[in-house]
Design an enzyme around this catalytic site. Structure first.
Site, PDB file in Angstrom:
ATOM      1  N   HIS A 113       0.081 -30.271 -63.637  1.00  0.00           N
ATOM      2  CA  HIS A 113       0.254 -31.578 -64.288  1.00  0.00           C
ATOM      3  C   HIS A 113       0.129 -32.751 -63.324  1.00  0.00           C
ATOM      4  O   HIS A 113      -0.475 -33.779 -63.627  1.00  0.00           O
ATOM      5  CB  HIS A 113       1.613 -31.615 -64.997  1.00  0.00           C
ATOM      6  CG  HIS A 113       2.782 -31.254 -64.114  1.00  0.00           C
ATOM      7  ND1 HIS A 113       3.987 -31.891 -64.162  1.00  0.00           N
ATOM      8  CD2 HIS A 113       2.923 -30.317 -63.110  1.00  0.00           C
ATOM      9  CE1 HIS A 113       4.814 -31.369 -63.275  1.00  0.00           C
ATOM     10  NE2 HIS A 113       4.188 -30.402 -62.635  1.00  0.00           N
ATOM     11  N   ARG A 114       0.681 -32.582 -62.117  1.00  0.00           N
ATOM     12  CA  ARG A 114       0.663 -33.736 -61.182  1.00  0.00           C
ATOM     13  C   ARG A 114      -0.730 -33.984 -60.600  1.00  0.00           C
ATOM     14  O   ARG A 114      -1.077 -35.117 -60.272  1.00  0.00           O
ATOM     15  CB  ARG A 114       1.703 -33.558 -60.075  1.00  0.00           C
ATOM     16  CG  ARG A 114       3.091 -33.559 -60.625  1.00  0.00           C
ATOM     17  CD  ARG A 114       4.186 -33.821 -59.632  1.00  0.00           C
ATOM     18  NE  ARG A 114       5.434 -33.395 -60.245  1.00  0.00           N
ATOM     19  CZ  ARG A 114       6.084 -34.057 -61.206  1.00  0.00           C
ATOM     20  NH1 ARG A 114       5.621 -35.199 -61.660  1.00  0.00           N
ATOM     21  NH2 ARG A 114       7.202 -33.574 -61.733  1.00  0.00           N
ATOM     22  N   ASN A 169       6.062 -21.868 -66.321  1.00  0.00           N
ATOM     23  CA  ASN A 169       6.009 -22.157 -64.883  1.00  0.00           C
ATOM     24  C   ASN A 169       7.093 -23.160 -64.533  1.00  0.00           C
ATOM     25  O   ASN A 169       6.903 -24.031 -63.671  1.00  0.00           O
ATOM     26  CB  ASN A 169       4.616 -22.681 -64.508  1.00  0.00           C
ATOM     27  CG  ASN A 169       4.388 -22.642 -63.009  1.00  0.00           C
ATOM     28  OD1 ASN A 169       5.219 -22.123 -62.254  1.00  0.00           O
ATOM     29  ND2 ASN A 169       3.285 -23.214 -62.560  1.00  0.00           N
ATOM     30  N   LYS A 181       3.335 -29.937 -69.080  1.00  0.00           N
ATOM     31  CA  LYS A 181       4.489 -29.357 -68.363  1.00  0.00           C
ATOM     32  C   LYS A 181       5.644 -30.350 -68.300  1.00  0.00           C
ATOM     33  O   LYS A 181       6.807 -29.985 -68.493  1.00  0.00           O
ATOM     34  CB  LYS A 181       4.083 -28.916 -66.948  1.00  0.00           C
ATOM     35  CG  LYS A 181       5.200 -28.176 -66.205  1.00  0.00           C
ATOM     36  CD  LYS A 181       4.705 -27.627 -64.879  1.00  0.00           C
ATOM     37  CE  LYS A 181       5.701 -26.656 -64.256  1.00  0.00           C
ATOM     38  NZ  LYS A 181       6.846 -27.291 -63.639  1.00  0.00           N
ATOM     39  N   ASP A 220       7.511 -34.518 -55.155  1.00  0.00           N
ATOM     40  CA  ASP A 220       6.659 -34.620 -56.350  1.00  0.00           C
ATOM     41  C   ASP A 220       5.914 -35.959 -56.386  1.00  0.00           C
ATOM     42  O   ASP A 220       4.695 -36.011 -56.563  1.00  0.00           O
ATOM     43  CB  ASP A 220       7.493 -34.461 -57.632  1.00  0.00           C
ATOM     44  CG  ASP A 220       8.061 -33.057 -57.770  1.00  0.00           C
ATOM     45  OD1 ASP A 220       7.737 -32.189 -56.927  1.00  0.00           O
ATOM     46  OD2 ASP A 220       8.824 -32.817 -58.714  1.00  0.00           O
ATOM     47  N   ARG A 259      -0.641 -27.134 -53.558  1.00  0.00           N
ATOM     48  CA  ARG A 259      -0.978 -28.555 -53.736  1.00  0.00           C
ATOM     49  C   ARG A 259      -1.630 -29.168 -52.501  1.00  0.00           C
ATOM     50  O   ARG A 259      -2.350 -30.159 -52.621  1.00  0.00           O
ATOM     51  CB  ARG A 259       0.277 -29.351 -54.115  1.00  0.00           C
ATOM     52  CG  ARG A 259       0.713 -29.094 -55.532  1.00  0.00           C
ATOM     53  CD  ARG A 259       2.012 -29.806 -55.881  1.00  0.00           C
ATOM     54  NE  ARG A 259       2.222 -29.778 -57.327  1.00  0.00           N
ATOM     55  CZ  ARG A 259       3.336 -30.152 -57.923  1.00  0.00           C
ATOM     56  NH1 ARG A 259       4.370 -30.576 -57.205  1.00  0.00           N
ATOM     57  NH2 ARG A 259       3.435 -30.113 -59.238  1.00  0.00           N
ATOM     58  N   SER A 282      13.784 -31.033 -49.833  1.00  0.00           N
ATOM     59  CA  SER A 282      13.946 -31.748 -51.119  1.00  0.00           C
ATOM     60  C   SER A 282      15.412 -32.101 -51.398  1.00  0.00           C
ATOM     61  O   SER A 282      15.894 -31.966 -52.533  1.00  0.00           O
ATOM     62  CB  SER A 282      13.381 -30.890 -52.273  1.00  0.00           C
ATOM     63  OG  SER A 282      12.081 -30.429 -52.001  1.00  0.00           O
ATOM     64  N   ASP A 286       8.405 -27.578 -69.900  1.00  0.00           N
ATOM     65  CA  ASP A 286       9.490 -27.055 -69.062  1.00  0.00           C
ATOM     66  C   ASP A 286      10.827 -27.038 -69.802  1.00  0.00           C
ATOM     67  O   ASP A 286      11.652 -26.131 -69.608  1.00  0.00           O
ATOM     68  CB  ASP A 286       9.631 -27.882 -67.771  1.00  0.00           C
ATOM     69  CG  ASP A 286       8.608 -27.476 -66.714  1.00  0.00           C
ATOM     70  OD1 ASP A 286       7.691 -26.694 -67.038  1.00  0.00           O
ATOM     71  OD2 ASP A 286       8.729 -27.941 -65.558  1.00  0.00           O
ATOM     72  N   ARG A 306      18.970 -29.316 -66.148  1.00  0.00           N
ATOM     73  CA  ARG A 306      20.327 -29.090 -65.611  1.00  0.00           C
ATOM     74  C   ARG A 306      21.374 -29.343 -66.688  1.00  0.00           C
ATOM     75  O   ARG A 306      22.325 -28.578 -66.857  1.00  0.00           O
ATOM     76  CB  ARG A 306      20.596 -30.027 -64.428  1.00  0.00           C
ATOM     77  CG  ARG A 306      19.924 -29.627 -63.120  1.00  0.00           C
ATOM     78  CD  ARG A 306      20.057 -30.792 -62.164  1.00  0.00           C
ATOM     79  NE  ARG A 306      19.624 -30.521 -60.816  1.00  0.00           N
ATOM     80  CZ  ARG A 306      18.361 -30.450 -60.406  1.00  0.00           C
ATOM     81  NH1 ARG A 306      17.389 -30.573 -61.292  1.00  0.00           N
ATOM     82  NH2 ARG A 306      18.069 -30.256 -59.131  1.00  0.00           N
ATOM     83  N   GLU A 314       3.197 -25.727 -58.430  1.00  0.00           N
ATOM     84  CA  GLU A 314       2.352 -25.301 -59.549  1.00  0.00           C
ATOM     85  C   GLU A 314       1.038 -24.687 -59.073  1.00  0.00           C
ATOM     86  O   GLU A 314       0.421 -23.866 -59.750  1.00  0.00           O
ATOM     87  CB  GLU A 314       2.080 -26.484 -60.469  1.00  0.00           C
ATOM     88  CG  GLU A 314       3.215 -26.818 -61.437  1.00  0.00           C
ATOM     89  CD  GLU A 314       4.401 -27.472 -60.792  1.00  0.00           C
ATOM     90  OE1 GLU A 314       4.590 -27.346 -59.556  1.00  0.00           O
ATOM     91  OE2 GLU A 314       5.192 -28.114 -61.522  1.00  0.00           O
ATOM     92  N   GLY A 349      10.145 -24.103 -62.793  1.00  0.00           N
ATOM     93  CA  GLY A 349      11.090 -23.769 -61.720  1.00  0.00           C
ATOM     94  C   GLY A 349      12.517 -24.124 -62.094  1.00  0.00           C
ATOM     95  O   GLY A 349      13.465 -23.397 -61.780  1.00  0.00           O
ATOM     96  N   SER A 397      14.846 -26.464 -52.743  1.00  0.00           N
ATOM     97  CA  SER A 397      16.243 -26.860 -52.988  1.00  0.00           C
ATOM     98  C   SER A 397      16.748 -26.254 -54.296  1.00  0.00           C
ATOM     99  O   SER A 397      17.953 -26.236 -54.550  1.00  0.00           O
ATOM    100  CB  SER A 397      16.342 -28.378 -53.062  1.00  0.00           C
ATOM    101  OG  SER A 397      15.676 -28.859 -54.228  1.00  0.00           O
ATOM    102  N   GLN A 398      15.823 -25.792 -55.143  1.00  0.00           N
ATOM    103  CA  GLN A 398      16.253 -25.254 -56.446  1.00  0.00           C
ATOM    104  C   GLN A 398      17.130 -24.012 -56.292  1.00  0.00           C
ATOM    105  O   GLN A 398      17.940 -23.706 -57.163  1.00  0.00           O
ATOM    106  CB  GLN A 398      15.030 -24.929 -57.310  1.00  0.00           C
ATOM    107  CG  GLN A 398      14.283 -26.178 -57.759  1.00  0.00           C
ATOM    108  CD  GLN A 398      13.059 -25.858 -58.603  1.00  0.00           C
ATOM    109  OE1 GLN A 398      12.839 -24.722 -59.011  1.00  0.00           O
ATOM    110  NE2 GLN A 398      12.250 -26.871 -58.866  1.00  0.00           N
ATOM    111  N   ASN A 425       6.258 -27.345 -48.679  1.00  0.00           N
ATOM    112  CA  ASN A 425       6.533 -26.681 -49.964  1.00  0.00           C
ATOM    113  C   ASN A 425       5.608 -27.142 -51.100  1.00  0.00           C
ATOM    114  O   ASN A 425       5.656 -26.581 -52.184  1.00  0.00           O
ATOM    115  CB  ASN A 425       8.023 -26.701 -50.340  1.00  0.00           C
ATOM    116  CG  ASN A 425       8.573 -28.067 -50.650  1.00  0.00           C
ATOM    117  OD1 ASN A 425       7.894 -29.083 -50.500  1.00  0.00           O
ATOM    118  ND2 ASN A 425       9.827 -28.098 -51.069  1.00  0.00           N
TER     119      ASN A 425
END
Ligand SMILES: O=C(O)C1=C[C@@H](OP(=O)(O)O)[C@@H](O)[C@H](O)C1
Ligand SMILES: C=C(OP(=O)(O)O)C(=O)O
Length: 428
Positions: free
Chosen positions: A386-387, A94, A412, A314, A345, A198, A49, A27, A342, A96, A171-172, A337
């Site tokens: 990654h998570r 990837n 990521k 996340d 999930r 989110s 990212d 941001r 990625e 977002g 929310s993005q 969501n």
């Protein structure tokens, strides 16, 4: 494919300084670009990212310099939208937080921009954002499937007015729209349709917009008013908080690993909603100590919880693997969501938790996890997520240890995660 075997760790004690927040880094880079003046970003995250955002800005002619370790960036703002005299194709991996905000920001100026990404990015929706931008006059064309990248923007600026946006998938989309709204030709009123997911990420957006001098009136996250004629002005320096989602793995390690883990760089004053992960861990029985800029988690007996995790999508993945060390089942709800991030999930988590012996019920928007008496060793597939890799590293605290397939996917958001984890595991 690389595999990483983590041998059992009985106890951890130590301190980890968490790298910068992905959400704040991307941001801040975008707002610094649109702002007038020079901005120095301190503690910027160095990960895939952020590299995608930086590479795109560089291709578009934005001038910046990076320190050797890439955590300090000094960027010359454009003092307005991006104006390009030739067509650009930008690859956003990837990420977002690069795809959605850049898609919106590039409509503000002049030029033709094609945004592409990894194969998974082509399955991650963007239609609700594009629909909203089209209401403001944007010309955006999908190149493959309607509602998904890749896409081409023919930019001529955005009109103002009232715009509706659906907030029920990500929310993005709202974040992206909010960030461009002040640079539209007229005032913008954003009406949010559907249940906004989110939500705490919107606070990060509003906080950064305020730091860059823009006022937004927020009526219960349902309606936002952004007056015309506002401009982003560099605050000079932006200090990027440590990443609260990245902190979750180490806090969980403290809670499970029987010792004490202090994470620095993120604490009570953080703007990131994912710090609330520490509250979820506390609800499981962990001993958590808060300070303004650090959090300590101490080992204790954990029990399962039943929690709506929409506010920490996340970090919630870390609760799913921490649940293996708790007595009784853990129920996590309102996380539909997870399916559009990625990887799917919910499906990936259920499959991998079952491999270590958990009984798992996976629903449309929930997961129920009953831990095994003792987990068994498994090779964990990480689905280029990654998570998945990071949260399953917690299995190192079980007697069986764990093998993580493709550990490099942490690049990521956290390229040296496993190095940091090994360091911590060696401090007992
Ligand atoms: O705005 C952001 O920085 C983010 C918002 C969240 O996405 P959704 O709003 O799609 O849930 C989160 O999962 C993502 O990692 C980062
Ligand atoms: C969902 C995530 O990423 P993105 O910013 O690409 O949405 C994430 O980091 O967990």
């Amino acid at each position: 494919m690389e595999k990483l075997r983590l041998e059992p760790v009985s106890r951890v004690n130590g301190e980890v300084n968490i790298p910068g927040s992905k959400s704040i880094s991307n941001r801040a880079l975008l707002l610094a670009t649109l702002a007038s003046g020079e901005t120095t970003l301190v503690n910027l995250l160095d990960s895939d990212d952020i590299r995608h955002m930086l590479a795109s800005l560089k291709a578009l002619g934005v001038q910046f310099s990076l320190s050797d370790d890439k955590t300090v960036c000094t960027l010359q703002g454009l003092g307005g939208p991006i104006v390009a005299d030739k067509a650009f194709e930008l690859f956003l991996g990837n990420a977002g937080t690069a795809m959605r905000p850049l898609c919106a920001a590039l409509t503000l100026g002049v030029g033709e921009f094609t945004l592409t990404g990894e194969p998974r990015m082509e399955e991650r929706p963007i239609g609700d954002l594009v629909d909203a931008l089209r209401q403001l006059g944007a010309d955006i064309r999908y190149l493959k499937n309607d509602g998904f990248p890749p896409l081409t923007i023919k930019a001529t600026g955005l009109a103002g007015g009232v715009v509706e946006i659906d907030g029920s998938l990500s929310s993005q989309f709202l974040t992206a729209l909010l960030m461009v709204a002040p640079l539209a030709k007229d005032s913008v009123t954003i009406a949010v349709k559907g249940e906004l997911v989110s939500k705490p990420y919107i606070d990060i957006t509003l906080d950064l917009m305020a730091k860059f001098g823009v006022k937004v009136s927020n009526d219960k996250y349902q309606r936002f008013e952004i007056a015309a004629g506002q401009r982003y002005v560099s605050p000079g320096k932006v200090l990027v908080e440590g990443d609260a989602s990245s902190a979750s793995y180490f806090l969980a390690a403290g809670a499970i690993g029987g010792g004490e883990v202090k994470v620095t760089g993120v604490g009570r004053l953080a703007v990131q909603g994912d710090v609330k992960f520490a509250d979820a861990l506390a609800a499981m029985g962990a001993d958590i100590e808060w300070s303004d800029d650090y959090i300590i988690a101490r080992g204790s007996k954990l029990h399962g919880i039943d929690m709506d995790m929409n506010h920490i999508p996340d970090a919630a993945m870390t609760i799913a693997t921490a649940a293996l060390f708790a007595t009784g089942p853990t129920r996590m709800s309102n996380i539909y969501n997870w399916r559009i991030k990625e990887t799917d999930r919910l499906a990936a988590m259920a499959t991998e938790l079952r491999k270590v012996g958990a009984i798992v019920e996976e629903g449309h928007d929930y997961i129920h996890i009953t831990p095994p008496a003792a987990p068994n060793h498994a090779e964990i597939d990480t689905y280029n997520d990654h998570r998945m890799a990071m949260c399953f590293s917690l299995l190192a605290f079980a007697d069986c240890g764990v093998t993580i397939n493709d550990p490099g996917c942490t690049s990521k958001t956290f390229p040296d995660y496993f190095k940091r984890f090994a360091n911590l595991a060696s401090q007992n």
